[in-house]
Design a protein around this motif. Structure first.
Motif, PDB file in Angstrom:
ATOM      1  N   SER A  41       0.724  -1.298  -0.076  1.00  0.00           N
ATOM      2  CA  SER A  41       0.005   0.068  -0.088  1.00  0.00           C
ATOM      3  C   SER A  41       0.911   1.239  -0.219  1.00  0.00           C
ATOM      4  CB  SER A  41      -0.910   0.040   1.215  1.00  0.00           C
ATOM      5  OG  SER A  41      -1.729  -1.188   1.380  1.00  0.00           O
ATOM      6  N   PHE A  42       1.948   0.984   0.228  1.00  0.00           N
ATOM      7  CA  PHE A  42       3.156   2.415   0.147  1.00  0.00           C
ATOM      8  C   PHE A  42       3.217   2.984  -0.980  1.00  0.00           C
ATOM      9  CE2 PHE A  42       7.136   4.155   0.260  1.00  0.00           C
ATOM     10  CZ  PHE A  42       7.073   5.161   1.217  1.00  0.00           C
ATOM     11  N   GLY A  43       3.431   2.035  -2.132  1.00  0.00           N
ATOM     12  CA  GLY A  43       3.886   2.320  -3.315  1.00  0.00           C
ATOM     13  C   GLY A  43       3.220   2.338  -4.507  1.00  0.00           C
ATOM     14  N   ASN A  44       1.888   2.693  -4.692  1.00  0.00           N
ATOM     15  CA  ASN A  44       1.100   2.594  -5.887  1.00  0.00           C
ATOM     16  C   ASN A  44       1.072   4.135  -6.350  1.00  0.00           C
ATOM     17  OD1 ASN A  44      -1.275   3.859  -4.422  1.00  0.00           O
ATOM     18  ND2 ASN A  44      -1.219   2.300  -3.275  1.00  0.00           N
ATOM     19  N   ALA A  45       0.343   3.993  -7.317  1.00  0.00           N
ATOM     20  CA  ALA A  45       0.322   5.451  -8.016  1.00  0.00           C
ATOM     21  C   ALA A  45      -0.895   6.400  -7.561  1.00  0.00           C
ATOM     22  CB  ALA A  45      -0.171   5.111  -9.660  1.00  0.00           C
ATOM     23  N   GLY A  46      -1.615   6.067  -6.773  1.00  0.00           N
ATOM     24  CA  GLY A  46      -2.437   6.848  -5.986  1.00  0.00           C
ATOM     25  C   GLY A  46      -3.904   7.213  -6.695  1.00  0.00           C
ATOM     26  N   LEU A  47      -4.151   5.949  -7.620  1.00  0.00           N
ATOM     27  CA  LEU A  47      -5.198   6.300  -8.256  1.00  0.00           C
ATOM     28  C   LEU A  47      -6.629   5.518  -7.474  1.00  0.00           C
ATOM     29  CD1 LEU A  47      -4.062   5.361 -11.833  1.00  0.00           C
ATOM     30  CD2 LEU A  47      -4.326   7.790 -10.579  1.00  0.00           C
ATOM     31  N   LYS A 194     -10.660   9.672  -8.450  1.00  0.00           N
ATOM     32  CA  LYS A 194      -9.981  10.510  -7.447  1.00  0.00           C
ATOM     33  C   LYS A 194      -8.348  10.156  -7.456  1.00  0.00           C
ATOM     34  CE  LYS A 194     -13.849  12.436  -5.427  1.00  0.00           C
ATOM     35  NZ  LYS A 194     -14.415  12.833  -3.992  1.00  0.00           N
ATOM     36  N   THR A 195      -7.463  10.922  -6.833  1.00  0.00           N
ATOM     37  CA  THR A 195      -6.120  10.571  -6.814  1.00  0.00           C
ATOM     38  C   THR A 195      -5.763  11.153  -5.416  1.00  0.00           C
ATOM     39  OG1 THR A 195      -5.540  12.682  -7.976  1.00  0.00           O
ATOM     40  CG2 THR A 195      -5.747  10.976  -9.403  1.00  0.00           C
ATOM     41  N   VAL A 196      -4.774  10.228  -5.016  1.00  0.00           N
ATOM     42  CA  VAL A 196      -4.001  10.566  -3.783  1.00  0.00           C
ATOM     43  C   VAL A 196      -2.635  10.798  -3.717  1.00  0.00           C
ATOM     44  CG1 VAL A 196      -3.841   9.284  -1.414  1.00  0.00           C
ATOM     45  CG2 VAL A 196      -5.856   8.949  -2.710  1.00  0.00           C
ATOM     46  N   THR A 197      -2.239  12.005  -3.128  1.00  0.00           N
ATOM     47  CA  THR A 197      -1.070  12.412  -3.154  1.00  0.00           C
ATOM     48  C   THR A 197      -0.120  11.574  -2.106  1.00  0.00           C
ATOM     49  OG1 THR A 197      -1.436  14.095  -1.526  1.00  0.00           O
ATOM     50  CG2 THR A 197      -1.700  14.756  -3.990  1.00  0.00           C
ATOM     51  N   ASP A 198      -0.308  10.691  -1.351  1.00  0.00           N
ATOM     52  CA  ASP A 198       0.267   9.995  -0.338  1.00  0.00           C
ATOM     53  C   ASP A 198      -0.456   8.897  -0.177  1.00  0.00           C
ATOM     54  OD1 ASP A 198       1.990   8.834   1.547  1.00  0.00           O
ATOM     55  OD2 ASP A 198       2.638  10.878   2.077  1.00  0.00           O
ATOM     56  N   ALA A 299       2.752  10.766 -11.303  1.00  0.00           N
ATOM     57  CA  ALA A 299       1.862  10.998 -10.675  1.00  0.00           C
ATOM     58  C   ALA A 299       2.177  12.221  -9.656  1.00  0.00           C
ATOM     59  CB  ALA A 299       1.260  10.023  -9.696  1.00  0.00           C
ATOM     60  N   PRO A 300       1.722  13.237  -9.453  1.00  0.00           N
ATOM     61  CA  PRO A 300       2.147  14.283  -8.588  1.00  0.00           C
ATOM     62  C   PRO A 300       1.981  14.067  -7.209  1.00  0.00           C
ATOM     63  CG  PRO A 300       0.181  15.090  -9.581  1.00  0.00           C
ATOM     64  CD  PRO A 300       0.611  13.753 -10.345  1.00  0.00           C
ATOM     65  N   MET A 301       2.770  13.631  -6.198  1.00  0.00           N
ATOM     66  CA  MET A 301       2.854  13.162  -5.055  1.00  0.00           C
ATOM     67  C   MET A 301       3.656  14.252  -3.924  1.00  0.00           C
ATOM     68  SD  MET A 301       1.441  10.028  -4.567  1.00  0.00           S
ATOM     69  CE  MET A 301       1.233   8.872  -5.878  1.00  0.00           C
ATOM     70  N   THR A 302       3.305  13.880  -2.951  1.00  0.00           N
ATOM     71  CA  THR A 302       3.892  14.817  -1.814  1.00  0.00           C
ATOM     72  C   THR A 302       5.462  14.810  -1.979  1.00  0.00           C
ATOM     73  OG1 THR A 302       2.022  14.272  -0.261  1.00  0.00           O
ATOM     74  CG2 THR A 302       4.095  15.165   0.888  1.00  0.00           C
ATOM     75  N   ASN A 303       6.121  13.712  -2.284  1.00  0.00           N
ATOM     76  CA  ASN A 303       7.517  13.812  -2.419  1.00  0.00           C
ATOM     77  C   ASN A 303       8.058  14.148  -3.759  1.00  0.00           C
ATOM     78  OD1 ASN A 303       7.976  13.207   0.190  1.00  0.00           O
ATOM     79  ND2 ASN A 303       7.616  10.838  -0.037  1.00  0.00           N
ATOM     80  N   GLY A 304       7.363  14.638  -4.643  1.00  0.00           N
ATOM     81  CA  GLY A 304       7.739  14.974  -6.031  1.00  0.00           C
ATOM     82  C   GLY A 304       6.884  14.036  -6.861  1.00  0.00           C
ATOM     83  N   ILE A 305       7.255  14.130  -8.183  1.00  0.00           N
ATOM     84  CA  ILE A 305       6.465  13.436  -9.278  1.00  0.00           C
ATOM     85  C   ILE A 305       6.979  11.764  -9.267  1.00  0.00           C
ATOM     86  CG2 ILE A 305       6.371  12.530 -11.763  1.00  0.00           C
ATOM     87  CD1 ILE A 305       5.094  15.427 -10.697  1.00  0.00           C
ATOM     88  N   ARG A 306       5.963  10.908  -8.842  1.00  0.00           N
ATOM     89  CA  ARG A 306       6.317   9.694  -8.625  1.00  0.00           C
ATOM     90  C   ARG A 306       6.128   8.935  -9.992  1.00  0.00           C
ATOM     91  NH1 ARG A 306       2.958   6.051  -4.013  1.00  0.00           N
ATOM     92  NH2 ARG A 306       4.494   7.200  -2.700  1.00  0.00           N
TER      93      ARG A 306
END
Length: 413
Positions: A41-47, A194-198, A299-306
């Protein structure tokens, strides 16, 4: 300590299952060796992916098979040494991916996908996690005119699902995403997701809500689970836990545990990677971008572009390899001005994929009080809350919102 239920696994599926049971008045203990949201669950694309209604089937077109056989693609790669071990599973996956069976899988998965956003919305509000979620959808980008034309034709087959999307030519796409390079030939902006940033933080917020509402969250090893005459017991370092019911929500580790009770689940691991890249102020992506052919997502994420990859077939326990992420990065840089990498090595996750492209949710009747919720493949984040809802409906004998038969573990007995 006695509980109505012990949930094994604190990924998004396990945490969501615990929340749903708790909401029905059950006392629940959530167990994992890791902190919530620290596994796959830590490392998906946040979709929260309400638009990908057709499961990821095994390719059947001759040109695609030849392309993958060369093993030089970014969306799928494999280790030749691993093929003898995984070939039986791949053959079954191929059989289930026939047009007729794939269409049936899509219809049977739709009740879950249809409700995935609204079910998440409820928990996002209760967990005060609105800051992590965006309602802009995502864009599928095409670098080849022919593949774009084929994709537009395929849209006609999706009428049953009543999806919302915009078809964009090059100019329209660059207006919506000005940071993309003009090699793009067009795109499809899927508007329902919807998308999730983290994603990891979202799982943690859900877990914090669970604890706030009176749930128990403990570190423990699920493999220490033991069946008793009247239920289940699990010894943690601190205490002995007992319960009449136990839920196995351990992702790709689940088959090993349920095999003790007579179940052989045809589950394989599709490994996937991500890496973050720095973003310049004038190169901000407005929503995630998926390259149709290369199979990666930016994907735009909290830590940058993932940058997330497609599927890798190799021994799940081997260390991370940088082959696939490097291939994806090379193509991504032709599409978007990625900054320098934040991490030196990619993160590795393991997607739990069942050959018929459906998870297992519900009772495992060979052992009294044993329940399962795993095998969500690429849709773990998407389906966590809604599959938890279905599980809780069944465990508390509420009327389920949909027929649970397609997800029954009994299909493997």
């Amino acid at each position: 300590m006695n509980y109505d239920c012990i949930v094994l696994g604190a990924g998004i599926v396990g945490v969501s299952s615990a929340l749903q049971l708790q909401a029905r008045g059950r006392s629940v203990c959530l167990i994992d060796k890791l902190a919530p949201g620290e596994g796959t669950s830590f490392g998906n694309a946040g979709l929260i992916e309400r638009s990908s209604v057709i499961p990821y089937g095994f390719p059947r077109e001759f040109d695609k098979l030849i392309r993958y056989a060369l093993n030089n693609q970014s969306d799928v790669r494999y280790d030749f040494s691993y093929l003898p071990k995984i070939t039986p599973w791949l053959a079954s996956y191929w059989w289930h991916s026939s047009p007729k069976r794939l269409a049936q899988a899509a219809v049977e998965m739709w009740p879950l996908l249809q409700r995935c956003v609204t079910e998440h919305d409820k928990w996002i509000t209760l967990a005060n996690a609105q800051d992590l979620v965006r309602a802009k959808g995502w864009i599928e980008v095409f670098r080849e005119t022919l593949s774009f034309e084929h994709a537009k034709c395929d849209l006609d087959e999706l009428g049953f699902y009543q999806l919302n999307y915009d078809v964009l030519n090059t100019e329209q796409l660059l207006v919506r995403e000005p940071t993309l390079k003009p090699i793009v030939k067009g795109g499809i902006h899927w508007l329902d997701p919807k998308t999730v940033t983290d994603p990891s933080q979202l799982a943690k917020r859900y877990a914090q809500l669970f604890v706030k509402l009176g749930g128990t969250l403990l570190n423990g090893d699920a493999q220490r689970l033991k069946q008793k005459n009247n239920g289940w017991a699990l010894q943690t370092d601190e205490q002995l836990l007992e319960s009449d019911n136990v839920v196995v929500a351990l992702g790709f580790n689940s088959p090993e545990l349920v095999s003790r009770f007579g179940y052989k689940i045809p589950l394989a691991v599709k490994r996937g990677y991500h890496k973050h890249y720095r973003v310049e102020a004038d190169h901000v992506l407005q929503q995630p971008i998926c390259d149709h052919l290369a199979g990666f997502i930016l994907a735009p994420m909290t830590n940058g572009i993932r940058l997330t990859t497609g599927a890798e077939f190799t021994d799940p326990n081997l260390p991370a390899k940088d082959i696939q992420i490097n291939r994806a990065e090379a193509i991504a840089r032709t599409l978007y001005p990625l900054g320098e990498a934040v991490e030196s090595t990619p993160w590795l996750g393991r997607r739990p994929c069942i050959n018929d492209m459906r998870p297992v949710i519900g009772k495992a009747p060979k052992a009294k009080g044993l329940w399962v919720n795993f095998g969500h493949a690429h849709h773990g984040l998407t389906l966590g809350p809604i599959s938890g809802r279905l599980l809780a409906d069944l465990m508390t004998e509420d009327k389920p919102f949909t027929d649970p038969a397609p997800y029954s573990i009994q299909r493997f007995t």
